[in-house]
Design a protein around this motif. Sequence first.
Motif, mmCIF file in Angstrom:
data_model
loop_
_atom_site.group_PDB
_atom_site.id
_atom_site.type_symbol
_atom_site.label_atom_id
_atom_site.label_comp_id
_atom_site.label_asym_id
_atom_site.label_seq_id
_atom_site.Cartn_x
_atom_site.Cartn_y
_atom_site.Cartn_z
ATOM 1 N N THR A 5 0.845 -1.185 0.000
ATOM 2 C CA THR A 5 0.000 0.000 0.000
ATOM 3 C C THR A 5 0.885 1.240 0.000
ATOM 4 O O THR A 5 1.762 1.389 0.843
ATOM 5 C CB THR A 5 -0.921 0.025 1.229
ATOM 6 O OG1 THR A 5 -1.743 -1.151 1.218
ATOM 7 C CG2 THR A 5 -1.812 1.247 1.212
ATOM 8 N N VAL A 6 0.648 2.122 -0.971
ATOM 9 C CA VAL A 6 1.471 3.309 -1.147
ATOM 10 C C VAL A 6 0.570 4.540 -1.179
ATOM 11 O O VAL A 6 -0.459 4.541 -1.864
ATOM 12 C CB VAL A 6 2.282 3.232 -2.462
ATOM 13 C CG1 VAL A 6 3.152 4.466 -2.636
ATOM 14 C CG2 VAL A 6 3.138 1.974 -2.491
ATOM 15 N N LEU A 7 0.940 5.584 -0.431
ATOM 16 C CA LEU A 7 0.235 6.861 -0.504
ATOM 17 C C LEU A 7 0.761 7.635 -1.703
ATOM 18 O O LEU A 7 1.966 7.866 -1.830
ATOM 19 C CB LEU A 7 0.440 7.667 0.779
ATOM 20 C CG LEU A 7 -0.128 7.050 2.055
ATOM 21 C CD1 LEU A 7 0.202 7.918 3.269
ATOM 22 C CD2 LEU A 7 -1.636 6.858 1.945
ATOM 23 N N ARG A 13 4.005 9.594 -1.971
ATOM 24 C CA ARG A 13 4.936 9.393 -3.079
ATOM 25 C C ARG A 13 4.511 10.163 -4.332
ATOM 26 O O ARG A 13 3.327 10.299 -4.625
ATOM 27 C CB ARG A 13 5.020 7.904 -3.440
ATOM 28 C CG ARG A 13 5.252 6.986 -2.262
ATOM 29 C CD ARG A 13 6.643 7.130 -1.692
ATOM 30 N NE ARG A 13 6.828 6.259 -0.523
ATOM 31 C CZ ARG A 13 7.932 6.232 0.204
ATOM 32 N NH1 ARG A 13 8.949 7.009 -0.110
ATOM 33 N NH2 ARG A 13 8.024 5.419 1.247
ATOM 34 N N SER A 14 5.501 10.625 -5.065
ATOM 35 C CA SER A 14 5.315 11.191 -6.403
ATOM 36 C C SER A 14 6.269 10.472 -7.340
ATOM 37 O O SER A 14 7.382 10.106 -6.946
ATOM 38 C CB SER A 14 5.598 12.698 -6.410
ATOM 39 O OG SER A 14 4.655 13.393 -5.617
ATOM 40 N N ALA A 15 5.849 10.281 -8.575
ATOM 41 C CA ALA A 15 6.656 9.513 -9.526
ATOM 42 C C ALA A 15 7.944 10.249 -9.875
ATOM 43 O O ALA A 15 7.973 11.478 -9.978
ATOM 44 C CB ALA A 15 5.850 9.243 -10.785
ATOM 45 N N GLU A 16 8.999 9.484 -10.083
ATOM 46 C CA GLU A 16 10.286 10.049 -10.492
ATOM 47 C C GLU A 16 10.286 10.447 -11.959
ATOM 48 O O GLU A 16 10.992 11.366 -12.360
ATOM 49 C CB GLU A 16 11.403 9.035 -10.246
ATOM 50 C CG GLU A 16 11.562 8.619 -8.789
ATOM 51 C CD GLU A 16 12.511 7.435 -8.645
ATOM 52 O OE1 GLU A 16 13.705 7.593 -8.972
ATOM 53 O OE2 GLU A 16 12.049 6.357 -8.221
ATOM 54 N N GLU A 17 9.519 9.749 -12.776
ATOM 55 C CA GLU A 17 9.496 10.027 -14.220
ATOM 56 C C GLU A 17 8.060 10.104 -14.709
ATOM 57 O O GLU A 17 7.237 9.250 -14.377
ATOM 58 C CB GLU A 17 10.236 8.923 -14.992
ATOM 59 C CG GLU A 17 10.206 9.115 -16.507
ATOM 60 C CD GLU A 17 10.839 7.965 -17.267
ATOM 61 O OE1 GLU A 17 10.342 7.625 -18.358
ATOM 62 O OE2 GLU A 17 11.828 7.391 -16.750
ATOM 63 N N ARG A 18 7.767 11.139 -15.500
ATOM 64 C CA ARG A 18 6.447 11.278 -16.112
ATOM 65 C C ARG A 18 6.550 10.918 -17.579
ATOM 66 O O ARG A 18 7.330 11.507 -18.319
ATOM 67 C CB ARG A 18 5.917 12.706 -15.934
ATOM 68 C CG ARG A 18 5.698 13.050 -14.470
ATOM 69 C CD ARG A 18 4.827 14.274 -14.280
ATOM 70 N NE ARG A 18 4.490 14.456 -12.874
ATOM 71 C CZ ARG A 18 3.482 13.875 -12.269
ATOM 72 N NH1 ARG A 18 2.689 13.063 -12.958
ATOM 73 N NH2 ARG A 18 3.233 14.080 -11.000
ATOM 74 N N ARG A 19 5.748 9.951 -17.999
ATOM 75 C CA ARG A 19 5.870 9.391 -19.343
ATOM 76 C C ARG A 19 4.853 9.934 -20.336
ATOM 77 O O ARG A 19 4.695 9.399 -21.419
ATOM 78 C CB ARG A 19 5.766 7.863 -19.270
ATOM 79 C CG ARG A 19 6.962 7.216 -18.583
ATOM 80 C CD ARG A 19 6.917 5.704 -18.673
ATOM 81 N NE ARG A 19 8.193 5.095 -18.291
ATOM 82 C CZ ARG A 19 8.411 3.790 -18.276
ATOM 83 N NH1 ARG A 19 7.453 2.947 -18.628
ATOM 84 N NH2 ARG A 19 9.594 3.316 -17.933
ATOM 85 N N GLY A 20 4.154 11.004 -19.985
ATOM 86 C CA GLY A 20 3.229 11.612 -20.934
ATOM 87 C C GLY A 20 1.922 10.844 -21.054
ATOM 88 O O GLY A 20 1.572 10.008 -20.216
ATOM 89 N N VAL A 21 1.192 11.122 -22.132
ATOM 90 C CA VAL A 21 -0.141 10.549 -22.352
ATOM 91 C C VAL A 21 -0.114 9.679 -23.608
ATOM 92 O O VAL A 21 0.377 10.099 -24.656
ATOM 93 C CB VAL A 21 -1.205 11.652 -22.503
ATOM 94 C CG1 VAL A 21 -2.575 11.037 -22.779
ATOM 95 C CG2 VAL A 21 -1.246 12.524 -21.256
#
Length: 267
Positions: free
Chosen positions: A31-33, A127-135
């Motif tokens: 479980t991750v916030l 947590r926030s993602a380290e990499e955003r991969r777009g749409v």
Amino acid sequence: MNARVTLPASVQKAFVVFTLVFSVSVCSQLTVLVRLKDGQVTEELLEADSEKDIITVEFKQTDGTLITFLTDFKRRVKIFHALVLGEPEKGQSQYQALCFISHLNHGELIPSEAMAKLRQKNSHLVRSAEERRGVEQFTMNAVLNMSRSWHLSTHIHNVCGDARDLVYTRQQDVKHWLDKGVEGSIFEVFPQGVNVSGLQSCSSTTDPWQPCSCTYRLNLEWFPCQLKYCRGQGSNPYKCGIKSCSKGYRFDFYTHHKHLCLWDEDT
């Protein structure tokens, strides 16, 4: 492509917030916030079953929609399920279920075996993602026959059972699966002769009973996309954690009438 991180042995544990525990593990639950795109925080449940070779990501959006994302590594299939709460003031029923099926590409997530061994430090942190991969955009111009969906993946019926005839896929995915020998009777272009990309969008249609092209968007704000490697005292790097990613998805699909796509009114 694996991200390689070289850290002194004395500080490696301090920087790795997700570690791989190398013990025999078949099933696990984490479980991750996670912070959503709108700034709100949700609780994300990640489950891995290395024997069935699947990973499931499940979370609730701010509007109450329940999102389930299942990856079937054995059959190379990914399943998106959205349980959208209805709006009674607009004449909607209690909920509406949508399901989108597509081919799973290599490297989209870490293997299920690695996910089953993942352990989290500081579980109270958001947590926030380290990499955003777009749409990524999907034109869903075919449907699945649910009674025969097990030919493609046995997990489709369990995840998408409440979606009934709203289980969509793409013709390019159908071609890929047919080339792999999947039974063709489970696919159907829906409806015959209709070009989804050429239909009027539901958001611009005034007649609530007119067929139109519906759009549904969802975001996976946090998922383990790559393994990280560290260097210890020896020469060979070892698996020491994960890299997290976020990714958006847009699904365009045919619907019998605008009444089944009321969330698209304001987009």
